[in-house]
Design a protein around this motif. Sequence first.
Motif, PDB file in Angstrom:
ATOM      1  N   GLY A  27       0.826  -1.222   0.000  1.00 58.24           N
ATOM      2  CA  GLY A  27       0.000   0.000   0.000  1.00 58.24           C
ATOM      3  C   GLY A  27       0.852   1.261   0.000  1.00 58.24           C
ATOM      4  O   GLY A  27       0.540   2.251  -0.687  1.00 58.24           O
ATOM      5  N   CYS A  28       1.961   1.191   0.812  1.00 61.15           N
ATOM      6  CA  CYS A  28       2.850   2.367   0.851  1.00 61.15           C
ATOM      7  C   CYS A  28       3.501   2.599  -0.496  1.00 61.15           C
ATOM      8  O   CYS A  28       3.622   3.738  -0.971  1.00 61.15           O
ATOM      9  N   LEU A  29       3.924   1.516  -1.137  1.00 58.64           N
ATOM     10  CA  LEU A  29       4.550   1.655  -2.455  1.00 58.64           C
ATOM     11  C   LEU A  29       3.558   2.224  -3.479  1.00 58.64           C
ATOM     12  O   LEU A  29       3.907   3.066  -4.295  1.00 58.64           O
ATOM     13  N   VAL A  30       2.343   1.666  -3.434  1.00 55.97           N
ATOM     14  CA  VAL A  30       1.319   2.178  -4.356  1.00 55.97           C
ATOM     15  C   VAL A  30       1.055   3.667  -4.103  1.00 55.97           C
ATOM     16  O   VAL A  30       0.911   4.465  -5.026  1.00 55.97           O
ATOM     17  N   ALA A  31       0.961   4.045  -2.802  1.00 53.88           N
ATOM     18  CA  ALA A  31       0.697   5.449  -2.455  1.00 53.88           C
ATOM     19  C   ALA A  31       1.828   6.342  -2.943  1.00 53.88           C
ATOM     20  O   ALA A  31       1.610   7.444  -3.482  1.00 53.88           O
TER      21      ALA A  31
END
Length: 349
Positions: A17-21
């Motif tokens: 999720g952090c990477l996507v964000a």
Amino acid sequence: MAIRKRKKILRYTILSGCLVAVATSGVWFATYRHYNAKLIDERAAYEEQLNDKDEVLQRYMDQSQTAYVLISPKLAGEVITAEDVMEEKLPKFSSPDNLISESKAIVGKYLKIDALSGTAVTTEMVRDEARLEPSERKEETEYIKLPLRLTKKDVVDIRIVFPNGEDYIVVGKKSLKDVDLANQYTFFNDNEEEAQLLQAALVDAYINNAELYMKQYVEPELQPEPVVNYVPNLDVLGVIKDNPFIIDQAKWSLAANLRKELEKRLEVMEDEDRIRVGAQAPSGSGVIQRKAVQGAAAAEEAAKVDDSQSVNGVIDRTNQAPIDSSADQSSTGVTNKEAATDDSLLEGE
């Protein structure tokens, strides 16, 4: 084992999720920067266009002039009111030089010709009176002493002063059309009565050593026209009374008696007292050449010219051809036969 596996899955989920964000934020930021830069470029280009247009507009304004244009059609002889015209800017390169640029120069004036709506009004299209007098003509004078600072915009009275000091108004409140100070010429319009009075005054300048001169108005718009009190000789009075162009005959009914009284006062003067006030007496022509001498030439001229008749340090001189006139010879006591050369005749004209 199951708990550890769930924690691991949760850790990967959070990391994903952090990477996507982060990826989404980067793409959004890059997109924002791209469009913002494009917007800045477009704004700069637009401002440059505005500056160019402002420069062109300013150049146009610099090359334009104020004019007054008719809103509705007008006929010759009709008065122009403030509601009949509007102010506009017209290109200077395609407009006449004599456009009227001030409202006071057009409001209250009368059209000389028929004009359609949209016509820019020039100085040649208007006049002060609705109609011309039948006897109005263009007058050219060269025998009147002019003020040193006279201009073609001045309004003047033409006066005459006799050797005994009596001073009369010959023609009142005339607007000059043009002036040639170097040759002492003036140009204005007059009617039949004024022309007769001017010629009679010129005769008085010859016979009675009178002096014709002009006086300028201080504020012509605020000062009324004076009463003309000059009385011509009896012969001219007879012409005036029989002239069909001169309508107002009532004011000349007692003029003959006034003229006789004036001539009596002039007759009692001694010959040596008959000098022209303000200028040397002419021997032939009514032309008075006024020349201002400056610098080193002043001392040389002072030794040659009698400046007893000078006014404010300016010597009045004449260049006229002599005529066979006993009145002139007796009044001046001198002859100008030696000065009657071809050059002096040309200058006198």
